[in-house]
Design an enzyme around this catalytic site. Structure first.
Site, PDB file in Angstrom:
ATOM      1  N   LEU A  47       0.826  -1.219   0.000  1.00 16.54           N
ATOM      2  CA  LEU A  47       0.000   0.000   0.000  1.00 16.54           C
ATOM      3  C   LEU A  47       0.861   1.271   0.000  1.00 16.54           C
ATOM      4  O   LEU A  47       0.421   2.317   0.464  1.00 16.54           O
ATOM      5  CB  LEU A  47      -1.004   0.004   1.165  1.00 16.54           C
ATOM      6  CG  LEU A  47      -2.021  -1.154   1.183  1.00 16.54           C
ATOM      7  CD1 LEU A  47      -3.041  -0.958   2.318  1.00 16.54           C
ATOM      8  CD2 LEU A  47      -2.777  -1.272  -0.146  1.00 16.54           C
ATOM      9  N   ASN A 106      12.934  -2.774  -6.184  1.00 15.62           N
ATOM     10  CA  ASN A 106      12.200  -3.540  -7.197  1.00 15.62           C
ATOM     11  C   ASN A 106      12.917  -4.854  -7.520  1.00 15.62           C
ATOM     12  O   ASN A 106      12.284  -5.894  -7.729  1.00 15.62           O
ATOM     13  CB  ASN A 106      12.055  -2.729  -8.498  1.00 15.62           C
ATOM     14  CG  ASN A 106      11.001  -1.627  -8.388  1.00 15.62           C
ATOM     15  OD1 ASN A 106      10.243  -1.574  -7.424  1.00 15.62           O
ATOM     16  ND2 ASN A 106      10.952  -0.761  -9.386  1.00 15.62           N
ATOM     17  N   TYR A 154      14.927   2.869 -13.618  1.00 17.74           N
ATOM     18  CA  TYR A 154      13.710   2.037 -13.600  1.00 17.74           C
ATOM     19  C   TYR A 154      13.838   0.892 -14.620  1.00 17.74           C
ATOM     20  O   TYR A 154      13.636  -0.285 -14.290  1.00 17.74           O
ATOM     21  CB  TYR A 154      12.502   2.936 -13.909  1.00 17.74           C
ATOM     22  CG  TYR A 154      11.232   2.213 -14.258  1.00 17.74           C
ATOM     23  CD1 TYR A 154      10.530   1.491 -13.290  1.00 17.74           C
ATOM     24  CD2 TYR A 154      10.718   2.261 -15.559  1.00 17.74           C
ATOM     25  CE1 TYR A 154       9.345   0.836 -13.620  1.00 17.74           C
ATOM     26  CE2 TYR A 154       9.539   1.622 -15.888  1.00 17.74           C
ATOM     27  CZ  TYR A 154       8.852   0.903 -14.918  1.00 17.74           C
ATOM     28  OH  TYR A 154       7.685   0.252 -15.242  1.00 17.74           O
ATOM     29  N   PHE A 182       3.758  -1.137 -22.865  1.00 20.15           N
ATOM     30  CA  PHE A 182       4.105   0.221 -23.263  1.00 20.15           C
ATOM     31  C   PHE A 182       3.333   1.157 -22.302  1.00 20.15           C
ATOM     32  O   PHE A 182       3.278   0.854 -21.124  1.00 20.15           O
ATOM     33  CB  PHE A 182       3.901   0.394 -24.774  1.00 20.15           C
ATOM     34  CG  PHE A 182       5.084  -0.231 -25.517  1.00 20.15           C
ATOM     35  CD1 PHE A 182       5.366  -1.593 -25.387  1.00 20.15           C
ATOM     36  CD2 PHE A 182       5.981   0.542 -26.230  1.00 20.15           C
ATOM     37  CE1 PHE A 182       6.505  -2.164 -25.969  1.00 20.15           C
ATOM     38  CE2 PHE A 182       7.116  -0.015 -26.826  1.00 20.15           C
ATOM     39  CZ  PHE A 182       7.379  -1.365 -26.688  1.00 20.15           C
ATOM     40  N   THR A 216       2.549  19.962 -18.138  1.00 17.62           N
ATOM     41  CA  THR A 216       3.878  20.246 -18.696  1.00 17.62           C
ATOM     42  C   THR A 216       4.275  19.157 -19.681  1.00 17.62           C
ATOM     43  O   THR A 216       4.205  17.963 -19.350  1.00 17.62           O
ATOM     44  CB  THR A 216       4.939  20.328 -17.575  1.00 17.62           C
ATOM     45  OG1 THR A 216       4.502  21.297 -16.623  1.00 17.62           O
ATOM     46  CG2 THR A 216       6.297  20.736 -18.110  1.00 17.62           C
ATOM     47  N   ARG A 231       4.792   8.147 -27.796  1.00 20.95           N
ATOM     48  CA  ARG A 231       4.561   6.959 -26.979  1.00 20.95           C
ATOM     49  C   ARG A 231       3.427   6.133 -27.565  1.00 20.95           C
ATOM     50  O   ARG A 231       2.619   6.620 -28.357  1.00 20.95           O
ATOM     51  CB  ARG A 231       4.180   7.365 -25.532  1.00 20.95           C
ATOM     52  CG  ARG A 231       5.300   8.023 -24.749  1.00 20.95           C
ATOM     53  CD  ARG A 231       6.415   7.035 -24.415  1.00 20.95           C
ATOM     54  NE  ARG A 231       7.524   7.636 -23.685  1.00 20.95           N
ATOM     55  CZ  ARG A 231       8.608   8.171 -24.255  1.00 20.95           C
ATOM     56  NH1 ARG A 231       8.752   8.194 -25.581  1.00 20.95           N
ATOM     57  NH2 ARG A 231       9.583   8.675 -23.516  1.00 20.95           N
TER      58      ARG A 231
HETATM   59  N1  LIG Z   1       1.265   1.904 -15.767  1.00 20.61           N
HETATM   60  C1  LIG Z   1       2.079   1.784 -16.809  1.00 20.61           C
HETATM   61  O1  LIG Z   1       1.965   2.523 -17.790  1.00 20.61           O
HETATM   62  C2  LIG Z   1       3.151   0.710 -16.821  1.00 20.61           C
HETATM   63  C3  LIG Z   1       3.936   0.567 -17.976  1.00 20.61           C
HETATM   64  C4  LIG Z   1       4.918  -0.429 -17.989  1.00 20.61           C
HETATM   65  C5  LIG Z   1       5.091  -1.263 -16.908  1.00 20.61           C
HETATM   66  N2  LIG Z   1       4.318  -1.084 -15.800  1.00 20.61           N
HETATM   67  C6  LIG Z   1       4.543  -1.967 -14.655  1.00 20.61           C
HETATM   68  O2  LIG Z   1       3.317  -2.537 -14.284  1.00 20.61           O
HETATM   69  C7  LIG Z   1       3.290  -2.775 -12.882  1.00 20.61           C
HETATM   70  C8  LIG Z   1       2.031  -2.198 -12.276  1.00 20.61           C
HETATM   71  O3  LIG Z   1       1.978  -0.818 -12.576  1.00 20.61           O
HETATM   72  P1  LIG Z   1       0.787   0.117 -12.088  1.00 20.61           P
HETATM   73  O4  LIG Z   1       0.637   1.167 -13.115  1.00 20.61           O
HETATM   74  O5  LIG Z   1      -0.374  -0.675 -11.688  1.00 20.61           O
HETATM   75  O6  LIG Z   1       1.483   0.792 -10.824  1.00 20.61           O
HETATM   76  P2  LIG Z   1       0.872   1.129  -9.383  1.00 20.61           P
HETATM   77  O7  LIG Z   1       1.893   1.987  -8.711  1.00 20.61           O
HETATM   78  O8  LIG Z   1      -0.504   1.638  -9.485  1.00 20.61           O
HETATM   79  O9  LIG Z   1       0.827  -0.307  -8.687  1.00 20.61           O
HETATM   80  C9  LIG Z   1       1.954  -0.926  -8.126  1.00 20.61           C
HETATM   81  C10 LIG Z   1       1.525  -1.523  -6.797  1.00 20.61           C
HETATM   82  O10 LIG Z   1       2.629  -2.191  -6.209  1.00 20.61           O
HETATM   83  C11 LIG Z   1       2.687  -1.875  -4.819  1.00 20.61           C
HETATM   84  N3  LIG Z   1       4.098  -2.032  -4.435  1.00 20.61           N
HETATM   85  C12 LIG Z   1       5.170  -1.356  -4.905  1.00 20.61           C
HETATM   86  N4  LIG Z   1       6.306  -1.827  -4.343  1.00 20.61           N
HETATM   87  C13 LIG Z   1       5.941  -2.834  -3.502  1.00 20.61           C
HETATM   88  C14 LIG Z   1       6.645  -3.713  -2.636  1.00 20.61           C
HETATM   89  N5  LIG Z   1       7.976  -3.634  -2.491  1.00 20.61           N
HETATM   90  N6  LIG Z   1       5.955  -4.617  -1.935  1.00 20.61           N
HETATM   91  C15 LIG Z   1       4.600  -4.715  -2.048  1.00 20.61           C
HETATM   92  N7  LIG Z   1       3.871  -3.901  -2.841  1.00 20.61           N
HETATM   93  C16 LIG Z   1       4.531  -2.973  -3.562  1.00 20.61           C
HETATM   94  C17 LIG Z   1       2.137  -0.460  -4.708  1.00 20.61           C
HETATM   95  O11 LIG Z   1       1.586  -0.158  -3.441  1.00 20.61           O
HETATM   96  C18 LIG Z   1       1.062  -0.460  -5.796  1.00 20.61           C
HETATM   97  O12 LIG Z   1      -0.203  -0.842  -5.279  1.00 20.61           O
HETATM   98  C19 LIG Z   1       4.586  -2.182 -12.336  1.00 20.61           C
HETATM   99  O13 LIG Z   1       5.521  -3.224 -12.202  1.00 20.61           O
HETATM  100  C20 LIG Z   1       5.034  -1.232 -13.422  1.00 20.61           C
HETATM  101  O14 LIG Z   1       6.433  -1.078 -13.434  1.00 20.61           O
HETATM  102  C21 LIG Z   1       3.348  -0.121 -15.729  1.00 20.61           C
END
Ligand SMILES: NC(=O)c1ccc[n+]([C@@H]2O[C@H](COP(=O)([O-])OP(=O)(O)OC[C@H]3O[C@@H](n4cnc5c(N)ncnc54)[C@H](O)[C@@H]3O)[C@@H](O)[C@H]2O)c1
Length: 333
Positions: A47, A106, A154, A182, A216, A231
């Site tokens: 969370l 991560n 990242y 993406f 921005t 993108r």
């Molecule tokens: N949203 C995008 O456009 C996008 C694009 C490419 C990759 N991703 C990847 O998809 C995944 C999900 O992305 P999202 O947009 O839902 O992000 P988000 O931040 O909404 O969700 C990530 C969740 O992981 C939880 N979290 C983070 N670190 C943690 C840890 N160490 N232990 C337990 N919980 C943890 C956070 O509380 C959050 O609820 C991520 O791995 C992100 O890198 C997202």
């Protein structure tokens, strides 16, 4: 009871699935879909970003930081997961450049999870990777054979996790699917509002709903058609579908999940103005460290292997995001 009146009701859950990050943007949408498909779902989330309100009531929730090895191991004691879908991560390119230490978590988190996948002989792993693993494109659209030279912390962390997954899963005969998303956008029916906007869509909505003065655009001197970054925005419902299909793929694969349509940030602002019928104040700012000029997916592999295809247009992503924010900020009586 005679034979004709006997109708067996089959009420079994198909799989026991652990979703990390299941309180976040993509995770909460995925959990909803898995539960609708009658799977049993466990969610691990610390969370840090995710919110309890987005947790599905039928999912078993473990509030755990994946970095905490001992607590994480405890969550596996009374469950027998068939599959793990690992989404939890910090995901801001910008923050990763300013605070690289935080982004080591991560990698630690994924390594801790891999140890438990090995120990508990879990059969399947699906991992959320990113287009950021490629770095600056040598050609476009990017296919999965493109070199991987991430230009931000990242992306470097995600690439390290990909390599660790391949090593551990191949050694232990765990099926793995790595999905390189993406830019994910749109709403999956949860009226999700990003609590700490890092991505373009939530930042745009903050401006539309008066939470910030202007949008921005970082850099207008890139070698792209209008100078702003290009993108590939992919709808969250299409992303969720890719995970559901991945559960049935029996070979190990790395697949791009994008539309193959590139749109510049300036074009996105103009499209949003058209769809929402409102002027969006914006300014140009300096380039940000870690941003590539263009990231557009070739999605041929996912189409071939999973028979997946993206269905939502950019206008529909804008509209569903706008409606989600509108519903949260101005709920109907
Ligand atoms: N949203 C995008 O456009 C996008 C694009 C490419 C990759 N991703 C990847 O998809 C995944 C999900 O992305 P999202 O947009 O839902 O992000 P988000 O931040 O909404 O969700 C990530 C969740 O992981 C939880 N979290 C983070 N670190 C943690 C840890 N160490 N232990 C337990 N919980 C943890 C956070 O509380 C959050 O609820 C991520 O791995 C992100 O890198 C997202």
């Amino acid at each position: 009871m005679n034979d004709k009146s006997f109708k067996p009701i089959i009420l079994f859950a198909l799989m026991e699935i652990l979703v990390t990050g299941g309180a976040g943007y993509i995770g909460s949408a995925l959990v909803k879909s898995l539960i609708e498909k009658k799977h049993n779902v466990g969610v691990i989330d610390n969370l840090s970003k995710g919110k309890k309100e987005y947790l599905h009531p039928k999912a078993k929730f473990y509030r755990t930081d994946l970095v905490d090895k001992k607590e994480l191991a405890g969550n596996f004691k009374n469950s027998k997961f068939d599959a793990v879908i690992h989404l939890a991560a910090y995901k801001s390119v910008e923050e990763s450049m300013k605070n690289p230490e935080k982004y080591k978590d991560n990698v630690v988190a994924a390594n801790n999870l891999l140890e438990l996948i090995e120990k508990h002989a879990i059969k399947k792993l699906i991992f959320s990777s990113t287009a950021a693993v490629y770095g600056t494109p040598q050609y476009s659209p990017l296919d999965e054979n493109h070199s991987t030279k991430p230009i931000n912390v990242y992306g470097q962390g995600k690439l390290e996790v990909e390599k660790n997954i391949m090593k551990v899963c191949e050694k232990n005969s765990v099926d793995y699917i790595i999905l390189r998303y993406f830019n994910v956008a749109g709403d999956a029916g949860l009226n999700y509002i990003d609590p700490a906007p890092e991505n373009v869509f939530p930042k745009l909505m903050d401006v539309v709903f008066g939470k910030r003065r202007e949008f921005t655009i970082f850099g207008n001197d890139y070698k792209t058609r209008d100078g702003t970054c290009i993108r590939d925005y992919i709808d969250i419902n299409d992303i969720v579908k890719a995970h559901i299909l991945s559960l049935d793929v029996n070979s190990n694969n790395i697949m791009n999940i994008g539309t193959s349509n590139g749109i510049s940030v300036l074009e996105l602002v103009k499209s949003a103005e058209k769809v929402i019928e409102k002027k969006i104040p914006f300014k140009f700012g300096p380039r940000r460290a870690g941003d590539c000029p263009e990231l557009v997916a070739s999605n041929q592999l996912a189409k071939r292997i999973m028979k997946w295809k993206p269905e939502k247009s950019i206008d529909s992503m804008i509209l569903s995001t706008y409606n989600a924010y509108k519903n949260r900020y101005n709920p109907r009586p």
